[in-house]
Write a protein that holds these residues in place. Structure first.
Motif, PDB file in Angstrom:
ATOM      1  N   ARG A 114       6.128  26.509 -40.271  1.00 20.58           N
ATOM      2  CA  ARG A 114       7.165  27.329 -40.888  1.00 20.58           C
ATOM      3  C   ARG A 114       7.481  28.111 -40.116  1.00 20.58           C
ATOM      4  N   TRP A 115       8.372  27.961 -39.044  1.00 21.09           N
ATOM      5  CA  TRP A 115       8.988  28.688 -38.204  1.00 21.09           C
ATOM      6  C   TRP A 115      10.202  29.844 -38.607  1.00 21.09           C
ATOM      7  N   MET A 116      10.729  29.237 -39.722  1.00 22.68           N
ATOM      8  CA  MET A 116      11.750  29.970 -40.282  1.00 22.68           C
ATOM      9  C   MET A 116      11.454  31.201 -40.881  1.00 22.68           C
ATOM     10  N   ALA A 117      10.046  31.348 -41.140  1.00 18.29           N
ATOM     11  CA  ALA A 117       9.614  32.665 -41.666  1.00 18.29           C
ATOM     12  C   ALA A 117       9.579  33.713 -40.524  1.00 18.29           C
ATOM     13  N   LEU A 118       9.744  33.490 -39.308  1.00 19.32           N
ATOM     14  CA  LEU A 118       9.945  34.389 -38.240  1.00 19.32           C
ATOM     15  C   LEU A 118      11.126  34.675 -37.936  1.00 19.32           C
ATOM     16  N   ASP A 119      11.310  36.132 -37.927  1.00 19.16           N
ATOM     17  CA  ASP A 119      12.701  36.721 -37.706  1.00 19.16           C
ATOM     18  C   ASP A 119      12.835  36.652 -36.195  1.00 19.16           C
ATOM     19  N   PRO A 120      14.347  36.220 -35.698  1.00 17.97           N
ATOM     20  CA  PRO A 120      14.228  36.098 -34.243  1.00 17.97           C
ATOM     21  C   PRO A 120      14.317  37.472 -33.625  1.00 17.97           C
ATOM     22  N   LYS A 121      14.466  38.490 -34.211  1.00 22.23           N
ATOM     23  CA  LYS A 121      14.105  39.991 -33.852  1.00 22.23           C
ATOM     24  C   LYS A 121      12.754  40.155 -33.280  1.00 22.23           C
ATOM     25  N   MET A 122      11.904  39.274 -33.799  1.00 22.15           N
ATOM     26  CA  MET A 122      10.558  39.627 -33.334  1.00 22.15           C
ATOM     27  C   MET A 122      10.294  39.030 -31.637  1.00 22.15           C
ATOM     28  N   HIS A 123      11.151  38.566 -31.179  1.00 18.55           N
ATOM     29  CA  HIS A 123      11.067  38.222 -29.697  1.00 18.55           C
ATOM     30  C   HIS A 123      11.263  39.416 -28.918  1.00 18.55           C
ATOM     31  N   ARG A 124      11.993  40.356 -29.415  1.00 20.63           N
ATOM     32  CA  ARG A 124      12.059  41.955 -28.723  1.00 20.63           C
ATOM     33  C   ARG A 124      11.038  42.414 -28.988  1.00 20.63           C
ATOM     34  N   ARG A 125      10.326  42.409 -29.917  1.00 17.44           N
ATOM     35  CA  ARG A 125       9.169  43.328 -30.201  1.00 17.44           C
ATOM     36  C   ARG A 125       7.880  42.685 -29.931  1.00 17.44           C
ATOM     37  N   VAL A 126       7.850  41.468 -29.793  1.00 19.19           N
ATOM     38  CA  VAL A 126       6.519  40.999 -29.387  1.00 19.19           C
ATOM     39  C   VAL A 126       6.468  40.105 -28.067  1.00 19.19           C
ATOM     40  N   GLN A 127       5.977  40.601 -27.139  1.00 22.68           N
ATOM     41  CA  GLN A 127       6.132  40.249 -25.663  1.00 22.68           C
ATOM     42  C   GLN A 127       4.877  38.787 -25.694  1.00 22.68           C
ATOM     43  N   GLY A 128       5.604  37.739 -25.419  1.00 19.97           N
ATOM     44  CA  GLY A 128       4.723  36.536 -25.266  1.00 19.97           C
ATOM     45  C   GLY A 128       4.955  35.594 -26.352  1.00 19.97           C
ATOM     46  N   LEU A 129       5.869  35.981 -27.226  1.00 16.60           N
ATOM     47  CA  LEU A 129       6.100  35.209 -28.500  1.00 16.60           C
ATOM     48  C   LEU A 129       6.561  33.678 -27.985  1.00 16.60           C
TER      49      LEU A 129
END
Length: 368
Positions: A114-129
């Motif tokens: 269920r990847w749609m639950a993941l906000d694309p902005k998380m890529h900037r905040r979580v290194q290694g995502l």
């Protein structure tokens, strides 16, 4: 394959066995043999309630080498793609801090697909995502390929049962003088082809399982992996075009212009593969396969009423089994396309997408 069709196949095989018995009403024994007790023979055959299917399996059991060691029991169970994803993450110790930053809820959502639950902005905040998602996609697709490959073995075994029944019927017709050896040759050829197809399916399943073991970095640690009997059921509804556009816009806002344009192009193709593969899989399940089942059932009724030859009946059976194999490939292709779409909407760039209709597998290498 639905259990009901296994019953229909058993009925067909029993009908073929009865046809063969009528063609050879005399004992095929040498003059020195004791007379055949037909009452005892009928009682013996009566024990095989599913007809020729049970007889073939009984004969196969009689020829097994008693010294042959039993198949190794599974030492790891991967009942769902989420199990495969979590196992893959265990092999990458560097991903533990990423999961900690995401939290249990989001980590579980990714494992469940269920990847749609993941906000694309998380890529900037979580290194290694991105790496965590790449590993998840690769494990998920390897699991899908392995389960589908193993499921196809059962279909090829059913095809072999039908081919064996036709072959034995052809041999009986030769024995009683109704056919020449040339006339029986097609059934012998079909039997050989069914055996080879089963061998290829078993080898393909072994390769797919080996790839799954490699992806999960379990080589040398588990002799055999327990997988489910079939792929997950198809969803009845899809991601809407509006939901796609909304999520894609959130992704584009996080990317440079050139990367945003590539992401849009990838998303359009991934969504088309996702939508088309679902339509094909549903059509096979609800239309083509059900129609083949109806035709096969009607063929058995017509055969029982002496309105159809056994060879026409066999033709319907082969067509039904071929359609079931196509339906399985369509179902597999949908889940691969669904995985690709989820990956693309998180900024992934697959090197290619699933090819629909030709049995080709999707690229399972993680794209960075």
């Amino acid at each position: 394959m639905p259990p009901m069709f296994h019953l229909k196949l058993a009925r067909l095989a029993a009908a073929l066995w009865a046809a063969g018995a009528m063609l050879a009403p005399v004992a095929l024994a040498s003059p020195n043999d004791a007379p055949l007790d037909w009452r005892q023979a009928n009682d013996t055959v009566g024990r095989f309630q599913r007809g020729h299917v049970d007889i073939l399996r009984w004969e196969e059991a009689q020829h097994q080498d008693p010294a042959q060691p039993p198949a190794p029991s599974a030492s790891l169970s991967l009942a769902t793609p989420a199990d495969a994803v979590r196992q893959a993450w265990k092999a990458h110790l560097s991903l533990a801090p990423v999961q900690a930053q995401l939290g249990a809820a989001l980590t579980d959502a990714i494992a469940q697909g269920r990847w749609m639950a993941l906000d694309p902005k998380m890529h900037r905040r979580v290194q290694g995502l991105s790496e965590l998602l790449a590993v998840a996609r690769q494990a998920r697709q390897a699991w899908i390929q392995a389960v589908a490959a193993r499921q196809s073995i059962g279909m090829h075994r059913d095809s072999l049962v039908a081919a064996q029944a036709a072959h034995e019927l052809g041999q009986r017709m030769v024995q009683v003088g109704n056919w020449s050896r040339l006339q029986a040759a097609p059934s012998s050829l079909a039997l050989g082809e069914a055996k080879m197809a089963l061998e290829r399916a078993e080898y393909a399943a072994a390769l797919a399982e080996r790839e799954l073991v490699r992806v999960l970095q379990l080589t040398g640690r588990h002799d055999r992996i327990a997988l489910p009997d079939g792929l997950p059921a198809l969803p009845e509804s899809l991601m809407s075009a509006d939901a796609l556009a909304h999520h894609l816009q959130g992704l584009r806002d996080q990317l440079p212009r050139a990367e945003a344009m590539r992401a849009s192009a990838h998303a359009r193709l991934a969504y088309e593969a996702y939508r088309t593969s679902h339509a094909l899989a549903i059509a096979y399940r609800d239309q083509v396969l059900k129609t083949r089942e109806l035709m096969a059932e009607e063929a058995v009724l017509r055969y029982n009423g002496m309105l159809m030859s056994v060879w026409e009946l066999l033709s319907h059976t082969r067509s039904r089994l071929a359609t079931a194999a196509d339906a399985l490939r369509a179902q597999r292709d949908f889940w691969l396309a669904e995985s690709d779409l989820q990956w693309v909407l998180q900024g992934g760039e697959p090197t290619n997408f699933v090819s629909l209709g030709d049995g080709a597998s999707a690229d399972t290498a993680p794209a960075h």
